[in-house]
Motif scaffolding. Structure first.
Motif, PDB file in Angstrom:
ATOM      1  N   ALA A 167       0.819  -1.195  -0.104  1.00  0.00           N
ATOM      2  CA  ALA A 167      -0.037  -0.224  -0.191  1.00  0.00           C
ATOM      3  C   ALA A 167       0.822   1.141   0.080  1.00  0.00           C
ATOM      4  N   THR A 168       2.234   1.199   0.499  1.00  0.00           N
ATOM      5  CA  THR A 168       3.029   2.470   0.404  1.00  0.00           C
ATOM      6  C   THR A 168       3.479   2.758  -0.799  1.00  0.00           C
ATOM      7  N   LEU A 169       3.564   1.582  -1.715  1.00  0.00           N
ATOM      8  CA  LEU A 169       4.188   1.963  -3.184  1.00  0.00           C
ATOM      9  C   LEU A 169       3.168   2.680  -3.970  1.00  0.00           C
ATOM     10  N   SER A 170       3.909   3.667  -4.832  1.00  0.00           N
ATOM     11  CA  SER A 170       2.972   4.595  -5.730  1.00  0.00           C
ATOM     12  C   SER A 170       2.633   3.540  -6.810  1.00  0.00           C
ATOM     13  N   ILE A 171       1.752   3.963  -7.864  1.00  0.00           N
ATOM     14  CA  ILE A 171       1.384   3.211  -9.000  1.00  0.00           C
ATOM     15  C   ILE A 171       2.884   2.948  -9.681  1.00  0.00           C
ATOM     16  N   GLU A 172       3.749   4.007 -10.036  1.00  0.00           N
ATOM     17  CA  GLU A 172       4.775   3.947 -10.551  1.00  0.00           C
ATOM     18  C   GLU A 172       5.955   2.865 -10.150  1.00  0.00           C
ATOM     19  N   GLN A 173       5.892   2.817  -8.711  1.00  0.00           N
ATOM     20  CA  GLN A 173       6.956   1.926  -8.210  1.00  0.00           C
ATOM     21  C   GLN A 173       6.377   0.278  -8.132  1.00  0.00           C
ATOM     22  N   ARG A 174       4.911   0.461  -8.086  1.00  0.00           N
ATOM     23  CA  ARG A 174       4.106  -0.956  -8.435  1.00  0.00           C
ATOM     24  C   ARG A 174       4.576  -1.503  -9.968  1.00  0.00           C
ATOM     25  N   ALA A 175       4.515  -0.590 -10.813  1.00  0.00           N
ATOM     26  CA  ALA A 175       4.787  -1.082 -12.299  1.00  0.00           C
ATOM     27  C   ALA A 175       6.363  -1.434 -12.254  1.00  0.00           C
ATOM     28  N   LEU A 204      -2.883  -1.824 -13.197  1.00  0.00           N
ATOM     29  CA  LEU A 204      -1.899  -2.597 -13.677  1.00  0.00           C
ATOM     30  C   LEU A 204      -2.355  -4.043 -14.042  1.00  0.00           C
ATOM     31  N   GLY A 205      -3.695  -4.160 -13.933  1.00  0.00           N
ATOM     32  CA  GLY A 205      -4.283  -5.281 -14.536  1.00  0.00           C
ATOM     33  C   GLY A 205      -4.260  -6.559 -13.478  1.00  0.00           C
ATOM     34  N   LEU A 206      -4.136  -5.916 -11.925  1.00  0.00           N
ATOM     35  CA  LEU A 206      -4.176  -6.814 -10.958  1.00  0.00           C
ATOM     36  C   LEU A 206      -5.423  -6.984 -10.317  1.00  0.00           C
ATOM     37  N   GLY A 207      -6.748  -7.363 -10.971  1.00  0.00           N
ATOM     38  CA  GLY A 207      -7.977  -7.329 -10.521  1.00  0.00           C
ATOM     39  C   GLY A 207      -8.739  -5.912 -10.496  1.00  0.00           C
ATOM     40  N   CYS A 208      -9.243  -5.833  -9.473  1.00  0.00           N
ATOM     41  CA  CYS A 208     -10.254  -4.755  -9.514  1.00  0.00           C
ATOM     42  C   CYS A 208      -9.737  -3.799  -8.309  1.00  0.00           C
ATOM     43  N   GLN A 209     -10.096  -2.497  -8.397  1.00  0.00           N
ATOM     44  CA  GLN A 209      -9.798  -1.457  -7.310  1.00  0.00           C
ATOM     45  C   GLN A 209     -10.788  -1.950  -6.133  1.00  0.00           C
ATOM     46  N   ALA A 210     -10.212  -1.944  -4.935  1.00  0.00           N
ATOM     47  CA  ALA A 210     -11.106  -2.099  -3.778  1.00  0.00           C
ATOM     48  C   ALA A 210     -10.507  -1.717  -2.512  1.00  0.00           C
ATOM     49  N   THR A 211     -11.158  -1.411  -1.558  1.00  0.00           N
ATOM     50  CA  THR A 211     -10.537  -1.193  -0.168  1.00  0.00           C
ATOM     51  C   THR A 211      -9.705  -2.435   0.464  1.00  0.00           C
ATOM     52  N   TRP A 236      -1.879  -7.309  -2.798  1.00  0.00           N
ATOM     53  CA  TRP A 236      -0.663  -8.318  -3.480  1.00  0.00           C
ATOM     54  C   TRP A 236      -0.810  -9.451  -3.245  1.00  0.00           C
ATOM     55  N   GLU A 237      -0.379  -9.973  -2.067  1.00  0.00           N
ATOM     56  CA  GLU A 237      -0.672 -11.397  -1.610  1.00  0.00           C
ATOM     57  C   GLU A 237      -2.078 -11.596  -1.383  1.00  0.00           C
ATOM     58  N   SER A 238      -2.751 -12.473  -2.295  1.00  0.00           N
ATOM     59  CA  SER A 238      -4.020 -12.359  -2.049  1.00  0.00           C
ATOM     60  C   SER A 238      -4.814 -13.807  -2.748  1.00  0.00           C
ATOM     61  N   THR A 239      -3.606 -14.907  -2.840  1.00  0.00           N
ATOM     62  CA  THR A 239      -4.342 -16.032  -3.518  1.00  0.00           C
ATOM     63  C   THR A 239      -4.024 -17.205  -2.910  1.00  0.00           C
ATOM     64  N   ALA A 240      -3.341 -17.401  -1.685  1.00  0.00           N
ATOM     65  CA  ALA A 240      -3.061 -18.352  -0.916  1.00  0.00           C
ATOM     66  C   ALA A 240      -3.914 -18.389   0.458  1.00  0.00           C
ATOM     67  N   MET A 241      -4.261 -19.601   0.742  1.00  0.00           N
ATOM     68  CA  MET A 241      -5.034 -19.889   1.840  1.00  0.00           C
ATOM     69  C   MET A 241      -4.799 -19.230   3.020  1.00  0.00           C
ATOM     70  N   PRO A 242      -3.635 -18.800   3.587  1.00  0.00           N
ATOM     71  CA  PRO A 242      -3.532 -18.247   4.897  1.00  0.00           C
ATOM     72  C   PRO A 242      -3.969 -16.593   4.688  1.00  0.00           C
ATOM     73  N   GLU A 243      -3.891 -16.235   3.483  1.00  0.00           N
ATOM     74  CA  GLU A 243      -4.267 -15.014   3.191  1.00  0.00           C
ATOM     75  C   GLU A 243      -5.908 -14.808   3.015  1.00  0.00           C
ATOM     76  N   ILE A 244      -6.516 -15.930   1.999  1.00  0.00           N
ATOM     77  CA  ILE A 244      -7.722 -15.799   1.964  1.00  0.00           C
ATOM     78  C   ILE A 244      -8.502 -15.988   3.189  1.00  0.00           C
ATOM     79  N   ARG A 245      -8.166 -17.051   4.188  1.00  0.00           N
ATOM     80  CA  ARG A 245      -9.168 -16.941   5.306  1.00  0.00           C
ATOM     81  C   ARG A 245      -9.216 -15.776   5.931  1.00  0.00           C
ATOM     82  N   GLN A 246      -8.025 -15.126   6.021  1.00  0.00           N
ATOM     83  CA  GLN A 246      -8.023 -13.727   6.924  1.00  0.00           C
ATOM     84  C   GLN A 246      -9.051 -12.817   6.190  1.00  0.00           C
ATOM     85  N   GLN A 247      -9.167 -12.775   4.752  1.00  0.00           N
ATOM     86  CA  GLN A 247     -10.059 -11.953   4.039  1.00  0.00           C
ATOM     87  C   GLN A 247     -11.668 -12.351   4.187  1.00  0.00           C
ATOM     88  N   ALA A 248     -11.743 -13.773   4.388  1.00  0.00           N
ATOM     89  CA  ALA A 248     -13.009 -14.189   4.743  1.00  0.00           C
ATOM     90  C   ALA A 248     -13.381 -13.734   5.875  1.00  0.00           C
TER      91      ALA A 248
END
Length: 454
Positions: A287-295, A398-405, A432-444
Motif C-alpha cells: 500500500a505504500t508503493l506508488s503506481i509507478e513503483q508497483r509497475a 496494472l491489470g491486477l484485479g479490481c480496485q477495492a478497499t 498483492w498477496e491475495s491468492t494463498a489460503m492463509p491470506e484468503i481465510r483472513q479476508q473471509a
C-alpha cells in the motif's frame, strides 16, 4: 446485519466465507445463495486435481480453512492418520477432501440453526450493485440480495500474443492445462514445450513426465529458473523483522527495498527466513508503493519475488532435478514470439532473453502455464466482462484485479460500493498477496465481520 447474501464462486475462497458466516451463529437467520459455477463445490481449480503428484506448497499445519483454526487441516488428517506431521507437504486432493468435509459440516450446522442456504450449481451471469442492495442474475431471472461477494478464484487463461488461430485450432496448443492433466491422451508426443516455469508449470511437468515416460520436455520462461525449494525442516522467521519493515515503510521505492532485503539476507543463515518474515506485512508494504513503483516491481522484481515467495516442496524439487539429470527436461530463457502449425507439430519462435537471434523450436504439444490471469479488462469471464463494461467496478491500472478497499469493498467511479465485496484473486492489486489460503481465510473473516455487522 446483511441477512440475504450471494456468494459467487465455487472454490476455496467462497467455501471459507460460507463457513465463516455459518460458524458465527448470528442472531437472525441468514439466507445465502452460493453460485458454485458447476463442478464440485469448494474444490475449485486449485484443489480439483486428483493426482498425488500435485502437492500443496504450504506445510499442513498452516492450511486451515478458518482464521481462528489455522491447524484445522492437520486436525482433519490426523483423525485418520496420527502419523501425519504438521511439517508435511501433502497432496492437494487431500485438501480438497478437507474443504468438502468442512462445507458439509457448515451446511449441517446452518440447517440446524435455521439458516437457509441455496447451492446454485451455475455461474451468475450478471451482478448489478446499488447503494441499498445487489441484484444477481442467472439467465434472465434476477434475485435481490442485501450484499454480494465475488470469490471467483483464477480467471480463465488466455492465449499468449503471437499464437496463431491455426495453432489454437489444431489442439496442439493447450491454453488451460488442467483438463489435459485430468485426462492426458494415450498417444504421447515425443517433445512437449511448456511455456512458463512457475508452480503450475511444475505440476504440468511432473504429471506429464510420469504419464509419458518417453517424452522430452522444454520449459521456457523469461529467466529460465524454477521456483526455489522449501527447506526440508520447517524454520520460523528469525525475530519480527521490525527494523527491516520500518526501513521499507520509510523508503517505499523498489530499488531501495531490494538493497534492504539483500542486507537483511546477508545477516541470516538462510534467505527464506527474511522472505517469510515479510508475509504478514506485505499488504501494508504494498500500500505504500506508488503506481509507478508497483509497475517497476512488476517489470523488474516480480519474477524473483514469485520464485522466492511461492516455493516448491522438497520432493517436487528432487523430482524435477531427476528429470533434468536424465536429459528429459531442458530449460530455456526467452519469450514466445509466435506459435504456428508446421505439418504435424507446432513451430515456436523464441526471442532470447536480452536480445539476439530468434530461436526456432518444434514441439508435438505446447502447454501454456504462464501463471494466473488477473486482468479483468481482457478476460473472457462473462460476469467480469459485464461488471467492467457496465462500469460497476474499476479495473486495477496494472491489470491486477479490481480496485477495492483493503477490507474488500469494491470501488466504482462514484466511490465505494457498500454492499459489493471481493475476496481472493480480484484483490491482487490492493493487497498483492491475495491468492494463498492463509491470506484468503483472513479476508473471509474480515468480510464476514462486515456482512454480519451490516
Amino acid at each position: 446485519m446483511h441477512r440475504r447474501v450471494a456468494i459467487i464462486g465455487g472454490g476455496a475462497a467462497a467455501a471459507a466465507l460460507l463457513g465463516e458466516l455459518l460458524e458465527r451463529q448470528p442472531p437472525q437467520a441468514l439466507h445465502l445463495d452460493w453460485y458454485t459455477g458447476g463442478g464440485t463445490p469448494a474444490r475449485g481449480v486449485a484443489y480439483g486435481t486428483r493426482s498425488d503428484r500435485h502437492l500443496l506448497n504450504v506445510r499442513a499445519a498452516s492450511m486451515g480453512m478458518f482464521a481462528g483454526k489455522p491447524q484445522g487441516f492437520l486436525d482433519f488428517l490426523q483423525r485418520e492418520d496420527p502419523a501425519i506431521a504438521g511439517t508435511d507437504f501433502l497432496p492437494r486432493r487431500r485438501y480438497g477432501d478437507y474443504l468438502e468435509a468442512e462445507v458439509a459440516r457448515a451446511l449441517a450446522l446452518g440447517k440446524a440453526q435455521g439458516h437457509d442456504v441455496q447451492i446454485v450449481p451455475f455461474a451468475a451471469d450478471a451482478v448489478v450493485p446499488e447503494v441499498d442492495g445487489v441484484t444477481v442474475f442467472r439467465n434472465e431471472e434476477g434475485r435481490r440480495v442485501d450484499a454480494a461477494v465475488l470469490a471467483l478464484g483464477a480467471l480463465p487463461p488466455q492465449p499468449l500474443a503471437g499464437v496463431s488461430a491455426a495453432a489454437l485450432g489444431s489442439g496442439r496448443y493447450v491454453v488451460d492445462p488442467w483438463p489435459l492433466l485430468a485426462a492426458p491422451p494415450a498417444a504421447a508426443p515425443d517433445h512437449v514445450a511448456v511455456i512458463g516455469l512457475g508452480l503450475t508449470a511444475v505440476d504440468v511437468l511432473l504429471e506429464l513426465a510420469a504419464r509419458w515416460p518417453g517424452t522430452r520436455f522444454t520449459a521456457i520462461s523469461r529467466h529460465g529458473r524454477l521456483p526455489e525449494p522449501h527447506l526440508r525442516a520447517a524454520a520460523l522467521p528469525s525475530g519480527d523483522s521490525a527494523e527491516l519493515i520500518e526501513a521499507m515503510q520509510d523508503a517505499p521505492e523498489v530499488r531501495r527495498w531490494l538493497h534492504l532485503l539483500r542486507e537483511a539476507i546477508a545477516q541470516e543463515e538462510d534467505w527464506r527466513s527474511v522472505i517469510d518474515s515479510l508475509r504478514p506485512h506485505t499488504p501494508a508494504l504494498w500500500a505504500t508503493l506508488s503506481i509507478e513503483q508497483r509497475a517497476r516491481f512488476q517489470r523488474h522484481a516480480r519474477w524473483a519475488w514469485e520464485r522466492a515467495r511461492h516455493r516448491m516442496p522438497p520432493p517436487v524439487h528432487e523430482s524435477l532435478a531427476a528429470l533434468e539429470r536424465a536429459g528429459r527436461l531442458h530449460r530455456l530463457r526467452g519469450h514466445l514470439q509466435d506459435a504456428d502449425v508446421d505439418a504435424d507439430s507446432l513451430r515456436l519462435t523464441l526471442r532470447p532473453y536480452g536480445g539476439g537471434t530468434p530461436q526456432v523450436l518444434q514441439a508435438g504439444l505446447v502447454v501454456q502455464s504462464a501463471g494466473m490471469d488477473f486482468d479483468v479488462t481482457r478476460t473472457p469471464h462473462p460476469l467480469m466482462r459485464q461488471l467492467v463494461v457496465n462500469r460497476h467496478v474499476l479495473p486495477d491500472p496494472l491489470g491486477l484485479g479490481c480496485q477495492a478497499t483493503p477490507q474488500g469493498r469494491l470501488l466504482h467511479e462514484g466511490g465505494t460500493w457498500p454492499r459489493l465485496f471481493a475476496i481472493g484473486s480480484l484483490l491482487r492489486g490492493t493487497l498483492w498477496e491475495s491468492t494463498a489460503m492463509p491470506e484468503i481465510r483472513q479476508q473471509a473473516r474480515a468480510v464476514a465481520d462486515q456482512l454480519l455487522a451490516g
